[in-house]
Design a protein around this motif. Structure first.
Motif, PDB file in Angstrom:
ATOM      1  N   TYR A 108       2.056  -1.629   8.988  1.00 45.69           N
ATOM      2  CA  TYR A 108       0.536  -2.008   9.373  1.00 45.69           C
ATOM      3  C   TYR A 108      -0.302  -0.744   8.993  1.00 45.69           C
ATOM      4  CZ  TYR A 108       3.158  -4.941  12.323  1.00 45.69           C
ATOM      5  OH  TYR A 108       4.041  -6.015  12.902  1.00 45.69           O
ATOM      6  N   THR A 109      -1.266  -1.293   8.168  1.00 47.80           N
ATOM      7  CA  THR A 109      -2.582  -0.367   7.939  1.00 47.80           C
ATOM      8  C   THR A 109      -3.273  -0.225   9.074  1.00 47.80           C
ATOM      9  OG1 THR A 109      -4.109  -2.105   7.020  1.00 47.80           O
ATOM     10  CG2 THR A 109      -2.847  -1.035   5.381  1.00 47.80           C
ATOM     11  N   LYS A 110      -4.385   0.679   9.047  1.00 47.99           N
ATOM     12  CA  LYS A 110      -5.253   0.274  10.317  1.00 47.99           C
ATOM     13  C   LYS A 110      -5.813  -0.782  10.596  1.00 47.99           C
ATOM     14  CE  LYS A 110      -8.741   3.468  12.614  1.00 47.99           C
ATOM     15  NZ  LYS A 110      -9.555   2.114  12.963  1.00 47.99           N
ATOM     16  N   ASN A 111      -6.277  -1.600   9.418  1.00 50.65           N
ATOM     17  CA  ASN A 111      -7.149  -2.723   9.547  1.00 50.65           C
ATOM     18  C   ASN A 111      -6.144  -3.894  10.270  1.00 50.65           C
ATOM     19  OD1 ASN A 111      -9.570  -2.662   8.763  1.00 50.65           O
ATOM     20  ND2 ASN A 111      -9.240  -2.901   6.560  1.00 50.65           N
ATOM     21  N   ASP A 112      -4.716  -3.762   9.659  1.00 48.67           N
ATOM     22  CA  ASP A 112      -3.749  -4.849  10.181  1.00 48.67           C
ATOM     23  C   ASP A 112      -3.651  -4.531  11.727  1.00 48.67           C
ATOM     24  OD1 ASP A 112      -3.182  -5.491   7.495  1.00 48.67           O
ATOM     25  OD2 ASP A 112      -1.376  -4.235   7.171  1.00 48.67           O
ATOM     26  N   VAL A 115       0.745  -1.292   0.078  1.00 46.57           N
ATOM     27  CA  VAL A 115       0.265   0.160  -0.012  1.00 46.57           C
ATOM     28  C   VAL A 115       0.984   1.272  -0.028  1.00 46.57           C
ATOM     29  CG1 VAL A 115      -1.677  -1.208   1.226  1.00 46.57           C
ATOM     30  CG2 VAL A 115      -0.226   0.209   2.548  1.00 46.57           C
ATOM     31  N   GLU A 138      -1.832   4.878   3.544  1.00 49.21           N
ATOM     32  CA  GLU A 138      -2.535   3.868   4.222  1.00 49.21           C
ATOM     33  C   GLU A 138      -1.687   3.277   5.321  1.00 49.21           C
ATOM     34  OE1 GLU A 138      -5.106   1.008   1.798  1.00 49.21           O
ATOM     35  OE2 GLU A 138      -4.136   2.034   0.286  1.00 49.21           O
ATOM     36  N   VAL A 139      -0.443   3.546   5.548  1.00 44.77           N
ATOM     37  CA  VAL A 139       0.520   2.860   6.418  1.00 44.77           C
ATOM     38  C   VAL A 139       0.182   3.866   7.653  1.00 44.77           C
ATOM     39  CG1 VAL A 139       2.836   2.402   6.941  1.00 44.77           C
ATOM     40  CG2 VAL A 139       2.042   2.397   4.636  1.00 44.77           C
ATOM     41  N   ALA A 140      -0.416   2.881   8.466  1.00 50.14           N
ATOM     42  CA  ALA A 140      -0.558   3.501  10.006  1.00 50.14           C
ATOM     43  C   ALA A 140       0.515   3.322  10.975  1.00 50.14           C
ATOM     44  CB  ALA A 140      -1.817   2.612  10.701  1.00 50.14           C
ATOM     45  N   GLU A 173      -2.730  -6.265   4.975  1.00 49.31           N
ATOM     46  CA  GLU A 173      -2.875  -5.352   3.711  1.00 49.31           C
ATOM     47  C   GLU A 173      -1.532  -4.837   3.580  1.00 49.31           C
ATOM     48  OE1 GLU A 173      -7.507  -3.901   4.515  1.00 49.31           O
ATOM     49  OE2 GLU A 173      -5.723  -2.844   5.473  1.00 49.31           O
ATOM     50  N   CYS A 174      -0.651  -4.257   4.603  1.00 50.24           N
ATOM     51  CA  CYS A 174       0.667  -3.625   4.153  1.00 50.24           C
ATOM     52  C   CYS A 174       1.556  -4.568   3.678  1.00 50.24           C
ATOM     53  CB  CYS A 174       0.918  -2.615   5.356  1.00 50.24           C
ATOM     54  SG  CYS A 174       2.377  -1.577   4.973  1.00 50.24           S
TER      55      CYS A 174
END
Ligand SMILES: [Zn+2]
Length: 435
Positions: free
Chosen positions: A102-106, A79, A83-85, A291-292
């Protein structure tokens, strides 16, 4: 107690359907978004469409730690920066650091995975957890922290250090669960006892979710007795996620892998072919929902095995055994993979034998010959020949039964085995040819 009962106890058939669905999407996604995977799949002659069953993954190439190092810093991200949190990375003590995003979902999935095991340890929104893993780029602290928040616990973000304060607050704040490394848990217990507490009696703490380093059974018992807790061994590695990839349930009989998010394989580290369930080998993970930083068949170099059969706790996720060692330590003896830790485990079950040992490998005829030198404990009556013979026989039998390898045991007097700088050389390989 379950955190996500519909997932944790999902019938196998449904779970495998979910895995296959996620796997198909994952393989397509990494092929399109990460040049490393496009190149590696093309080279192996495989395409995303080749995934028609979970077994089809075996046709796909592995990912190694070196691949991650080569991708430094962000070439393995699927990503964009927007999108990288969060980013974590390894310490890089043995080379370039490996970077994981990590994305927020990750982060949410990570928190949920950890929360499942807080619930297994009977910790819900009424519980207070003390996180004494280091906070920072290392995944331990923030992983446990997020797990506690997702589970609704009261989180005490202690990080490591200031051990007297750890002990005092564990007592005063009526902490229910301690999350840290096993050695630090033992340290906190000892300091608390030195301070005059009797933690097993006076502390409310009843569980420890301990990981990030090996813990022998003896050490686990020691921690459990001193703190009056049940210890849950948690497994994870930053490349794959962090702590929470797998963890023990209250039955303490293997670590349930969060199989809705991670596909686990065990392969022979020499041939890289999958081994049957129950056999030891290198653990390989595919991240089904990341995701990331998604990974296809990541070789962990950790040695374990799948424990067959269902767990009494009701979770349907398969269990892996506690880590027996690293592939770097593996010996191949007469075609059988053997780890020093397996030998050590047998040795410590004999109180007459000290923890010092040395394994000497030689060739006899065309076969490998294994000699194991062990020392008796200082107060063992070394001149009682019959007792010595019996001890030797018993140890040889235990080794044969558990390792499937004949070992020639030599029992020697205390302080006989050569020490180099205070630490014994464990394996002396004098075999002819390449092993
Ligand atoms: Zn279980």
């Amino acid at each position: 107690m379950f955190y996500q009962p519909e997932l944790e106890t999902m019938p196998r058939e449904e779970l495998e359907k979910l895995q296959l669905d996620r796997l198909k999407k994952l393989v397509k996604r990494v092929y399109e978004r990460i040049p490393f995977y496009k190149e590696s799949f093309d080279k192996a002659g495989v395409k995303p469409e080749d995934i028609q069953s979970l077994e089809d993954l075996q046709k796909f190439p592995f990912t190694t730690k070196q691949d991650l190092r080569d991708a430094y810093p962000f070439k393995m991200f699927a990503v964009g920066r927007d999108e990288v949190a969060r980013i974590h990375c390894s310490s890089g003590t043995t080379g370039t650091a490996t970077v994981v995003g990590y994305t927020k979902n990750d982060l949410d999935v990570w928190g949920d995975c950890f929360a499942r095991f807080l619930y297994a340890a009977d910790c819900d929104e009424n519980a207070a957890i003390q996180v004494a893993y280091g906070y920072g780029l290392f995944t331990g602290g923030l992983g446990a922290h997020q797990g506690g928040e997702n589970a609704g616990c009261t989180v005490l973000p202690m990080s490591t250090g200031n051990t007297k304060r750890q002990a005092r607050l564990m007592h005063d704040f009526e902490v229910d669960c301690l999350c840290c490394t096993p050695s630090y848990a033992l340290n906190i217990a000892d300091v608390a006892i030195e301070m005059g507490y009797n933690p097993a009696e006076e502390f409310k703490v009843h569980a420890g979710i301990l990981g990030a380093e090996p813990c022998s059974e003896a050490m686990r018992k020691d921690i459990e007795t001193k703190l009056g807790i049940q210890v849950f061994d948690i497994y994870g590695l930053s490349e794959v996620m962090g702590p929470g990839v797998a963890c023990e349930c209250e039955k303490q009989n293997g670590l349930h892998v969060c199989e809705d998010h991670f596909l686990v394989e065990v392969v022979d580290p020499r041939t890289l072919q999958p081994v049957p369930d129950g056999e030891w080998g290198e653990v390989v993970f595919t991240t089904l929902s990341k995701e990331c930083s998604p990974l296809i068949r990541y070789r962990t170099r950790d040695i374990s095995r799948i424990i067959t059969g269902e767990c009494e706790c009701g979770r349907t996720f398969r269990r892996m055994d506690r880590i027996a060692g690293r592939t770097d330590d593996m010996m191949i003896i007469r075609g059988v993979n053997v780890f020093p830790s397996q030998i050590e485990e047998e040795i410590v079950s004999f109180p007459e034998i000290a923890a010092q040992y040395q394994i000497i490998l030689t060739t006899k005829g065309t076969l490998d010959h294994v000699e194991l030198l062990v020392e008796t404990v200082p107060d063992f009556p070394f001149d009682e020949v019959r007792r010595l013979e019996q001890l030797k026989k018993d140890l040889q039998k235990a080794l044969k039964d558990n390792l499937q390898v004949a070992v020639d045991v030599k029992i020697v007097e205390p302080k006989t085995i050569e020490r180099s700088e205070g630490k014994a050389v464990r394996i002396v390989d004098l075999r002819e040819g390449l092993h």
